[in-house]
Design a protein around this motif. Structure first.
Motif, PDB file in Angstrom:
ATOM      1  N   ALA A  21       0.768  -1.225   0.093  1.00 33.02           N
ATOM      2  CA  ALA A  21       0.083   0.084   0.038  1.00 33.02           C
ATOM      3  C   ALA A  21       0.923   1.221   0.001  1.00 33.02           C
ATOM      4  N   ARG A  22       2.118   1.286   0.790  1.00 30.63           N
ATOM      5  CA  ARG A  22       2.830   2.341   0.732  1.00 30.63           C
ATOM      6  C   ARG A  22       3.573   2.617  -0.564  1.00 30.63           C
ATOM      7  N   SER A  23       3.942   1.596  -1.224  1.00 30.74           N
ATOM      8  CA  SER A  23       4.360   1.615  -2.678  1.00 30.74           C
ATOM      9  C   SER A  23       3.540   2.221  -3.505  1.00 30.74           C
ATOM     10  N   GLN A  24       2.189   2.096  -3.557  1.00 28.17           N
ATOM     11  CA  GLN A  24       1.255   2.479  -4.332  1.00 28.17           C
ATOM     12  C   GLN A  24       0.723   3.827  -3.803  1.00 28.17           C
ATOM     13  N   LYS A  25       1.121   4.139  -2.542  1.00 29.37           N
ATOM     14  CA  LYS A  25       0.501   5.594  -1.880  1.00 29.37           C
ATOM     15  C   LYS A  25      -0.973   5.386  -1.788  1.00 29.37           C
ATOM     16  N   ALA A  26      -1.436   4.301  -1.386  1.00 30.66           N
ATOM     17  CA  ALA A  26      -2.823   3.740  -1.155  1.00 30.66           C
ATOM     18  C   ALA A  26      -3.310   4.441   0.268  1.00 30.66           C
ATOM     19  N   GLU A  27      -3.800   5.886   0.369  1.00 26.23           N
ATOM     20  CA  GLU A  27      -4.132   6.287   1.677  1.00 26.23           C
ATOM     21  C   GLU A  27      -5.233   5.729   2.341  1.00 26.23           C
ATOM     22  N   THR A  28      -6.227   5.145   1.524  1.00 24.04           N
ATOM     23  CA  THR A  28      -7.310   4.321   2.009  1.00 24.04           C
ATOM     24  C   THR A  28      -7.055   3.175   2.800  1.00 24.04           C
ATOM     25  N   LYS A  29      -6.410   2.487   2.148  1.00 23.47           N
ATOM     26  CA  LYS A  29      -5.841   1.003   2.355  1.00 23.47           C
ATOM     27  C   LYS A  29      -5.007   1.314   3.678  1.00 23.47           C
ATOM     28  N   LEU A  30      -4.132   2.313   3.604  1.00 20.72           N
ATOM     29  CA  LEU A  30      -3.170   2.484   4.892  1.00 20.72           C
ATOM     30  C   LEU A  30      -4.089   2.829   5.971  1.00 20.72           C
ATOM     31  N   MET A  31      -4.910   3.619   5.677  1.00 21.92           N
ATOM     32  CA  MET A  31      -5.911   4.057   6.906  1.00 21.92           C
ATOM     33  C   MET A  31      -6.507   3.105   7.543  1.00 21.92           C
TER      34      MET A  31
ATOM     35  N   PRO B 221      -5.302  -5.428  14.436  1.00 24.14           N
ATOM     36  CA  PRO B 221      -5.108  -5.784  15.657  1.00 24.14           C
ATOM     37  C   PRO B 221      -3.529  -5.935  16.055  1.00 24.14           C
ATOM     38  N   ASP B 222      -2.939  -6.121  15.158  1.00 21.84           N
ATOM     39  CA  ASP B 222      -1.255  -6.152  15.415  1.00 21.84           C
ATOM     40  C   ASP B 222      -0.684  -4.597  15.763  1.00 21.84           C
ATOM     41  N   LEU B 223      -0.006  -4.482  16.896  1.00 20.42           N
ATOM     42  CA  LEU B 223       0.520  -3.042  17.082  1.00 20.42           C
ATOM     43  C   LEU B 223       1.424  -2.946  15.917  1.00 20.42           C
ATOM     44  N   LYS B 224       2.266  -3.796  15.416  1.00 19.60           N
ATOM     45  CA  LYS B 224       3.289  -3.563  14.753  1.00 19.60           C
ATOM     46  C   LYS B 224       2.785  -3.193  13.315  1.00 19.60           C
ATOM     47  N   VAL B 225       1.685  -3.672  12.954  1.00 19.98           N
ATOM     48  CA  VAL B 225       1.051  -3.396  11.467  1.00 19.98           C
ATOM     49  C   VAL B 225       0.729  -1.862  11.740  1.00 19.98           C
ATOM     50  N   ARG B 226      -0.113  -1.727  12.820  1.00 19.98           N
ATOM     51  CA  ARG B 226      -0.683  -0.310  12.838  1.00 19.98           C
ATOM     52  C   ARG B 226       0.374   0.652  12.893  1.00 19.98           C
ATOM     53  N   ASP B 227       1.275   0.537  13.653  1.00 21.59           N
ATOM     54  CA  ASP B 227       2.704   1.452  13.562  1.00 21.59           C
ATOM     55  C   ASP B 227       3.037   1.541  12.243  1.00 21.59           C
ATOM     56  N   SER B 228       3.344   0.551  11.532  1.00 20.34           N
ATOM     57  CA  SER B 228       3.898   0.574  10.185  1.00 20.34           C
ATOM     58  C   SER B 228       3.130   1.402   9.044  1.00 20.34           C
ATOM     59  N   ALA B 229       1.643   1.442   9.495  1.00 19.74           N
ATOM     60  CA  ALA B 229       0.771   2.009   8.648  1.00 19.74           C
ATOM     61  C   ALA B 229       0.927   3.546   9.041  1.00 19.74           C
ATOM     62  N   TRP B 230       0.891   3.739  10.177  1.00 18.88           N
ATOM     63  CA  TRP B 230       0.772   5.356  10.562  1.00 18.88           C
ATOM     64  C   TRP B 230       2.250   5.950  10.026  1.00 18.88           C
ATOM     65  N   ARG B 231       3.364   5.250  10.083  1.00 17.63           N
ATOM     66  CA  ARG B 231       4.477   5.710   9.222  1.00 17.63           C
ATOM     67  C   ARG B 231       4.606   6.045   8.041  1.00 17.63           C
ATOM     68  N   ALA B 232       3.821   4.976   7.330  1.00 15.97           N
ATOM     69  CA  ALA B 232       3.613   5.168   5.735  1.00 15.97           C
ATOM     70  C   ALA B 232       2.882   6.191   5.501  1.00 15.97           C
ATOM     71  N   LEU B 233       1.721   6.614   6.308  1.00 13.69           N
ATOM     72  CA  LEU B 233       0.776   7.817   6.291  1.00 13.69           C
ATOM     73  C   LEU B 233       1.800   8.948   6.365  1.00 13.69           C
ATOM     74  N   ALA B 234       2.487   9.154   7.224  1.00 16.96           N
ATOM     75  CA  ALA B 234       3.528   9.972   7.397  1.00 16.96           C
ATOM     76  C   ALA B 234       4.178  10.577   6.220  1.00 16.96           C
ATOM     77  N   ASN B 235       4.556   9.580   5.103  1.00 18.56           N
ATOM     78  CA  ASN B 235       5.293   9.668   4.281  1.00 18.56           C
ATOM     79  C   ASN B 235       4.818   9.684   2.831  1.00 18.56           C
ATOM     80  N   ILE B 236       3.639   9.962   2.834  1.00 20.43           N
ATOM     81  CA  ILE B 236       2.894  10.146   1.548  1.00 20.43           C
ATOM     82  C   ILE B 236       1.978  11.529   1.867  1.00 20.43           C
TER      83      ILE B 236
END
Length: 544
Positions: free
Chosen positions: A38-48, A54-69
């Motif tokens: 999703a980060r590679s595709q800049k897919a903000e809806t998917k990242l949101m 439920p996995d904290l590591k996934v949530r944090d990775s998604a937030w960091r990805a959102l910070a960079n698009i």
């Protein structure tokens, strides 16, 4: 040798050559791969949607990805981040561009909800405007002693660097700068004065800082000492050169020596005693970068022109002088060299000294490769900008997020050991590890060195080399860029390639703008000694 160094050496012995990342042995699909795609595709809806995983590591990775698009649904992002409340979620807000209307809305939340003042101040400091500056300044008195005073002070100073402070605002900074004994708080209050190219303080305020500085010089935090040297020099404090002349000693850090040298050049008549002692110390310590900084500044700054010959004569009194310093002295004396340097980073000095275009052409005919390579490098702007490619953004293999590869650089100044952050910057860690293992950095050199700021390498310019054939997504994280932080050069979002930089000092203006991919765990003394031309003999990745 510390425990960390011993562990690294043991890892080299045990894992030398293990430089590939394998698929997960369990065969299970790691949910973080969805974030990477999703980060590679800049897919903000998917990242949101993944910020609710439920996995904290996934949530944090998604937030960091959102910070960079760039996010179009900023109001939704704001609502979700405030509800989440984590530092990584709120970090995603600080990297976005906000309209004036949206800023007024964030400011209204900040004023109304005291619980949100701490987490929102970073956003207002980075993304705010003149109205924001005036608003948060009104609350200055209420944050003294709060746990988030440093973030508030830094936010206010960031706004002052954009919209200059009034005299009353400067007086407030002087008053509050040292109320706290916490060095981080003190740094934050002084940051605007330190970063600005102009002096903000008047003579009486400079004297106040000078008195505080001299009384506490021995016990003061080294970076605060460096900041005050800079601030006092910009105000041309008359007693600074005399005070510092007797304190130049081997125990003074390279960073502090460099700041002092630069401080002297801010005076209309630079003090030769201080500069000669600093040059002697640099040559005795083998600190080529500082010696070059002093010689080149004296040569190019009109106010210090008379000093250049004095400093050149001083160099002649030393038995062994490194080749780049020899070339710097030749420039001062106007002497043309007869032998081309072997180090390609010195070729520019060689051409400058030749002076005559016909001689330069003949030199190019005789030694085409190193000179052509250096000329190609000179066409690059002097910024942290890599070659931009049109290739797709790299997607890292999932296993990299569970590793912290050790990157060992053997340079002509010594060994630098870096611990990469595979969990938070997986694409950058994978890309650096991959090309380092393939020998990309071997035989290159540090092509950009700005003392007390950054050293930069990774420009592969020889005939059979080019920039990597991929582009790495930007992976800015919530951490500050500080001494020893390692980042990736960028020409804007998602333009990263193979160039990297290492910080000499804490520089928070880089936060959120560049990928912060790891830290130096051994060899910061080497980082301090690196000069523009220091060679990288070898580059090795060790997987723990």
């Amino acid at each position: 040798m510390n425990t960390k160094s011993l562990a690294i050496i043991a890892a080299v012995v045990l894992f030398s050559g293990c430089t590939t990342f394998n698929a997960s042995s369990s065969g299970a699909v790691d949910p973080r791969i969805e974030v990477f795609r999703a980060r590679s595709q800049k897919a903000e809806t998917k990242l949101m949607s993944l910020t609710q995983h439920p996995d904290l590591k996934v949530r944090d990775s998604a937030w960091r990805a959102l910070a960079n698009i760039p996010i179009s649904a900023k109001d939704s992002l704001l609502e979700m981040a405030l509800k989440d409340g984590s530092s990584v979620a709120l970090f995603s807000l600080s990297t976005q561009q906000w309209t004036a209307e949206q800023l007024r809305g964030i400011e209204a939340i900040w004023v109304a909800d005291k619980e949100l003042r701490a987490p929102l101040i970073r956003i207002l400091g980075i993304a705010g405007d003149l109205t924001t500056r005036n608003l948060i300044y009104r609350y200055l008195g209420s944050v003294i002693g709060e746990p988030w005073e440093a973030e508030f002070a830094l936010a206010l100073n960031r706004r002052f660097l954009v919209d200059a402070p009034t005299p009353d605002m400067v007086a407030s900074i002087v008053e509050y700068a040292f109320l706290s004994s916490d060095p981080l708080v003190q740094r934050a209050w002084l940051y605007g004065m330190f970063r600005s190219q102009q002096t903000w303080i008047n003579a009486s305020q400079a004297q106040l800082f000078y008195s505080l500085w001299t009384e506490n010089h021995g016990s003061m935090d080294p970076f605060i000492r460096q900041m005050l040297t800079n601030i006092l020099a910009k105000s041309r404090h008359p007693e600074l050169p005399k005070f510092m002349a007797d304190r130049i000693q081997p125990r003074m850090s390279h960073v502090e020596q460099t700041e002092l040298a630069r401080a002297m050049f801010r005076y209309d008549s630079p003090d030769s005693t201080v500069l000669v002692r600093l040059l002697d110390q640099a040559l005795s310590d083998g600190n080529t970068s500082l010696a070059l900084d002093i010689l080149n500044t004296a040569h190019t700054q009109p106010a210090a022109a008379a000093l250049s010959i004095v400093l050149a004569d001083r160099v002649a009194q030393h038995v062994r002088v490194p080749e780049p310093i020899e070339y710097a002295v030749m420039r001062i004396r106007g002497v043309k060299p007869t032998v081309i340097p072997e180090n390609p980073a010195l070729t520019g000095e060689y051409l400058a000294l030749l002076g005559d275009p016909d001689e330069a052409i003949e030199a190019m005919k005789a030694h085409p490769d190193p000179i052509r390579a250096y000329l190609a490098q000179l066409r690059r702007p002097e910024t942290m900008v890599p070659e931009v490619t049109d290739s797709a953004l790299i997607i890292p293999p999932v296993d990299i997020v569970n590793r912290s590869p050790i990157w060992i650089l053997e340079t002509s100044e010594g060994r630098i050991v870096i611990e990469l952050d595979g969990l938070r910057t997986p694409a950058s860690t994978y890309a650096i590890s991959k090309i380092a293992s393939e020998g990309y950095y071997t035989g290159t050199f540090f092509h950009r060195v700005i003392q007390n700021f950054v050293i930069q390498a990774g420009l592969s310019f020889s005939g059979d080399r080019r920039e990597p054939d991929f582009t790495v997504p930007t992976e800015a994280i919530e951490d500050h860029f500080e001494r020893g932080s390692v980042g990736v050069a960028s020409a804007g979002r998602d333009t990263e390639g193979g160039q990297f930089f290492i910080m000499h000092q804490w520089m928070p203006h880089l936060n959120g703008r560049y990928s912060n991919i790891g830290r130096v765990v051994e060899g910061m003394d080497v980082v301090d000694r690196v000069w523009q031309g220091t060679l990288i003999f070898s580059s090795q990745i060790v997987l723990p």
